[in-house]
Structure formats: structure tokens, C-alpha cells
Scaffold this motif. Structure first.
Motif, PDB file in Angstrom:
ATOM      1  N   TRP A  65       0.833  -1.478   0.075  1.00  0.00           N
ATOM      2  CA  TRP A  65      -0.060   0.025   0.038  1.00  0.00           C
ATOM      3  C   TRP A  65       0.862   1.210  -0.274  1.00  0.00           C
ATOM      4  N   GLN A  68       2.644   1.453  -3.403  1.00  0.00           N
ATOM      5  CA  GLN A  68       1.457   1.352  -4.463  1.00  0.00           C
ATOM      6  C   GLN A  68       2.331   0.419  -5.428  1.00  0.00           C
ATOM      7  N   PRO A  92      -2.202  -3.158  -4.654  1.00  0.00           N
ATOM      8  CA  PRO A  92      -3.103  -1.810  -4.013  1.00  0.00           C
ATOM      9  C   PRO A  92      -4.281  -1.498  -4.748  1.00  0.00           C
ATOM     10  N   PRO A  98      -6.895   2.137   2.599  1.00  0.00           N
ATOM     11  CA  PRO A  98      -5.896   1.228   2.499  1.00  0.00           C
ATOM     12  C   PRO A  98      -6.445  -0.386   2.203  1.00  0.00           C
ATOM     13  N   ARG A  99      -6.459  -0.425   0.934  1.00  0.00           N
ATOM     14  CA  ARG A  99      -7.068  -1.892   0.675  1.00  0.00           C
ATOM     15  C   ARG A  99      -6.095  -2.440  -0.354  1.00  0.00           C
ATOM     16  N   VAL A 100      -6.097  -3.673  -0.126  1.00  0.00           N
ATOM     17  CA  VAL A 100      -5.076  -4.409  -1.029  1.00  0.00           C
ATOM     18  C   VAL A 100      -5.678  -5.841  -1.553  1.00  0.00           C
TER      19      VAL A 100
END
Length: 443
Positions: A65, A68, A92, A98-100
Motif C-alpha cells: 500500500w 503502491q 493496491p 488502504p485496501r489490498v
């Protein structure tokens, strides 16, 4: 695709010290024994994932994250008694949160095979090191020889560089090359199932034992040869040394038997009765045995002159004085010297200085390429020139000329026998001029 049977997929939301599932497919939920709807919103801690595993996963997710950047890696995972290896890709997702996203593939079978192969390689490496074997392969169609480090050392080939059959052949000893090639050709033809063993030398003279196995394709064509090679130079040298030692032993036994036979015959001719014969004969055999003891202690390589003189005359104690440097005598000369000294001592005990209250001085010195030994008796009865030459005198003269390659002289003086023996120094070539016999130099 999201619900493909062999893929684990979903979306993580990153928290301060944990992650939360925002989406996941059936396979991921099934790993935890749940349905997908039950998993939504749950954190790693709530799913009873260990703190260590959460921290390790958070390290990867945070890196993805913050930078990136998509990351792909292999890792091991364990949960509720289930273990496995996974190939994971983490990417990312767009937006401020903050999402993966992740996609995992179970690679446990492949990883297990890799680990097993690595263990097999390690065991093979240990076995090769322990047995000092070199490992090799020949790919016939490519004419490519693959040698490990030990093989290159054995054949004197640099650590780097390609090797073909011609280079291998050039490293064989010319006298052994044809036999090695013949064994290889027979294996290519299928003899003994393609297995063969050769013993040959390298150009440097190193002896090797190579064992190979030809591998054939489904059509019966030879495609590869695998094998090992062992350095047996020490073994070959030991066998050769053993052969030489046995030949030398056989030679010595024959010589000793001939010596004993000659002593027995000659002693019998001059002995007036059986007791006299036995006494004289036994003394001469004991003299031989004493010198044998000295030689045996030195593996029959040589014996010191000082030790031989000391052993032969040790029974007379202070009545004998010895003086001289130690000189190493080869085995034949040592045996001869022991017999010479025994005959002189026996004569002195019967007729000379040791039969009365006299004494004996034995002195030897090295002069250039010669060793000069003097035996001087004092304080005994006057020495008299014998009317006939006895066996002892003949034996001394024969041994001096033959085994010692020198010359002996007897001086029957009124004050006692003086005997001088001169012979070439053993570690020097024989003198070209006749051996000189100087007069004894005792005061």
C-alpha cells in the motif's frame, strides 16, 4: 474467475496492527471452515491467526500500500492444523482507504517436491564428500560433459570452461585410453544393461576407477551417461608396494635359508662332535636373529651400525669399548655385519682376549666415501697365525667382499688380534680405486 476452484482470492482492509476481510471467494472461506458471508468484516485476530503470522502478513500488505506496488512471493502458512505453501500476488486497490487485493495459489505439492529434491541433493553431496567420489554426466547428442569440482580436479581441468568428449579423452593416459573407450563402446551397445566400470590413469599418473550407466530412450538409443569416479591412486600404490614387499620377502627368505644352510654345512664340517656343532650353529643363528630384530624395528629399510655392534657385544659388558658415528646400513649389509661381529666375538671368547682377562676395542669412522672399522684385542693370549683357515675366517672374508663390497685384513699380533674392515659408505657410490685397508690405530 473469482471463484475458480484452485485460487484463493479476496480484498483486505489494512488496520493499525491487523487486517480485515472486505471480500473473498469460496476457497478462502473454506480454508477457515466458513461461508464467504460469515468471513466479511472479520480480522486475522478474530480468525485466530497467530500474532506472528499477522505481523508477517501486515509487513507485506503495508509495503504494497505504501509503495503502491504489486508484490508476488512464496510463503508458508499454518492455521488450525492445516499447513501449506502459497504463491501470493498482492496489489493496491484504487481509493483513499488502504485496501489490498490478493490472489493465492496453493503450491504445497510443488514446494514439497522442491524441498525433497533439495534434501536429496544435500544427502547426495554429503555422500559424495564422504566417499570422495566425483560425479559426472555425458549428454551424447550435445557432446557435452558435465563434471563437478572434484572431477575437474581429478583430471586436471580448470574450474571453468566447457568440456567435451575429446577433452576428456585427451586427459587419459595414452596407455589406458583404448581400454577405457572400449568399455564405453560396449556399454553404448547395451552390454551389461549399459553399465560399465573402468580403471585407468590420467596423464599426470593418477589412478581412477570410473563407473558409468548409459541411459536409453524409448527407441533404445543412448542419450546420456551418468557415473561416478574415485581416486584409487593410494590403493594402487599400496598394492604395488605390497607386491614389491612380497617379492622382497621371498628374496630374503631364500637368501636366509641359503645362509642358514651354508652355515650348517660349514659348521658341521669343522665341528668334532654334535654338541660342538649345536653350540656353534646356535650362536650363529642367534646373531642372525639379533640383526633381524634391528631391521624389523625399522621395517627392513636399514639398521644403524652402532646398534648392530652394541647388540652383538652386549653380553661382554665393560670388557668391550665402542667408538664411532652411527652409519645406516642397508638390510643385506646389516646382516653381513652382524655375522662378521659374531664370528669375531666367538673367536675372542674361545681363543682371544675374552678367553682371559683381556678387553676389546671396536672403533669405526667415516673417511670420505668409506667406512673403516677396526677390532683390536688386548690383554689376552698372543694371537697366532692359524695353520689352516677356519670357516669363521672364510665367512668373514666372503661377507666383506660380497655383501659389504669391501675388504678385510687380519693381523695376528703378539698383544692380540687386530682386524680391519673397510667398505664403501652405503649412501655413497662405490669407490673406483681399490679399497685400502689401513693398519689399526689403537694405542
Amino acid at each position: 474467475m473469482f471463484n475458480a476452484a484452485d485460487v484463493f482470492a479476496g480484498v483486505f482492509e489494512l488496520l493499525d496492527d491487523d487486517y480485515r476481510y472486505l471480500a473473498l471467494n469460496r476457497n478462502t472461506a473454506a480454508f477457515y471452515g466458513m461461508a464467504p458471508a460469515e468471513m466479511i468484516g472479520r480480522t486475522g485476530r478474530e480468525l485466530q491467526v497467530t500474532r506472528e503470522q499477522i505481523d508477517r502478513r501486515m509487513t507485506t500488505l503495508s509495503h504494497v500500500w505504501e509503495h503502491q506496488k504489486t508484490v508476488t512471493l512464496e510463503y508458508a502458512f499454518e492455521h488450525a492444523g492445516r499447513t501449506g505453501w502459497y504463491l501470493g500476488t498482492f496489489s493496491p486497490l484504487p481509493g483513499r482507504l488502504p485496501r489490498v487485493g490478493f490472489v493465492l495459489v496453493d503450491i504445497s505439492a510443488r514446494k514439497s517436491a522442491e524441498i525433497q529434491a533439495a534434501e536429496e541433493r544435500q544427502r547426495l553431496k554429503v555422500a559424495m564428500e564422504a566417499t570422495h567420489l566425483g560425479l559426472w554426466e555425458y549428454r551424447i547428442a550435445e557432446d557435452r560433459v558435465i563434471w563437478d569440482r572434484r572431477m575437474r580436479d581429478l583430471y586436471g581441468v580448470p574450474a571453468e570452461g566447457a568440456i567435451d568428449f575429446a577433452l576428456y579423452s585427451s586427459r587419459l593416459h595414452p596407455e589406458d585410453a583404448e581400454a577405457a573407450h572400449a568399455a564405453y563402446r560396449a556399454a553404448l551397445a547395451g552390454h551389461n544393461g549399459g553399465a560399465y566400470t573402468t580403471v585407468h590413469r590420467t596423464r599426470e599418473g593418477r589412478s581412477l576407477r570410473s563407473s558409468g550407466q548409459v541411459l536409453f530412450d524409448d527407441c533404445g538409443r543412448a542419450v546420456r551417461v551418468l557415473g561416478t569416479t574415485l581416486d584409487i591412486t593410494a590403493e594402487v600404490q599400496a598394492r604395488e608396494q605390497e607386491r614389491l614387499l612380497l617379492a622382497e620377502l621371498n628374496h630374503r627368505v631364500k637368501n636366509n635359508l641359503a645362509t642358514v644352510q651354508s652355515i650348517a654345512v660349514q659348521t658341521g664340517r669343522v665341528s668334532p662332535d654334535l654338541p660342538t656343532f649345536l653350540d656353534t650353529f646356535e650362536g650363529r643363528l642367534v646373531s642372525l636373529a639379533r640383526t633381524h630384530d634391528v631391521l624389523t624395528a625399522r621395517a627392513w629399510s636399514s639398521a644403524g651400525l652402532a646398534e648392530i655392534v652394541g647388540r652383538e657385544l652386549q653380553g661382554f659388558g665393560g670388557r668391550v669399548s665402542l667408538s664411532g658415528p652411527d652409519v645406516a646400513l642397508p638390510s643385506g649389509a646389516a646382516l653381513a655385519m652382524g655375522l662378521v661381529l659374531h664370528e669375531l666375538a666367538t673367536n675372542a671368547a674361545k681363543h682371544g682376549a675374552l678367553s682371559a682377562d683381556g678387553a676389546i676395542a671396536v672403533d669405526w669412522r667415516v673417511e670420505g666415501r668409506e667406512v673403516c672399522l677396526a677390532w683390536t684385542e688386548r690383554g689376552g693370549p698372543p694371537a697366532r697365525q692359524p695353520t689352516r683357515t677356519g670357516f669363521g675366517t672364510r665367512l668373514i672374508s666372503k661377507l666383506a667382499r660380497g655383501d659389504l663390497k669391501g675388504r678385510a685384513a687380519f693381523d695376528y699380533a703378539a698383544e692380540g688380534l687386530r682386524f680391519t674392515l673397510v667398505f664403501p659408505r652405503p649412501d655413497q657410490p662405490a669407490a673406483e680405486e681399490p679399497v685400502r685397508v689401513p693398519a689399526p690405530s689403537w694405542p
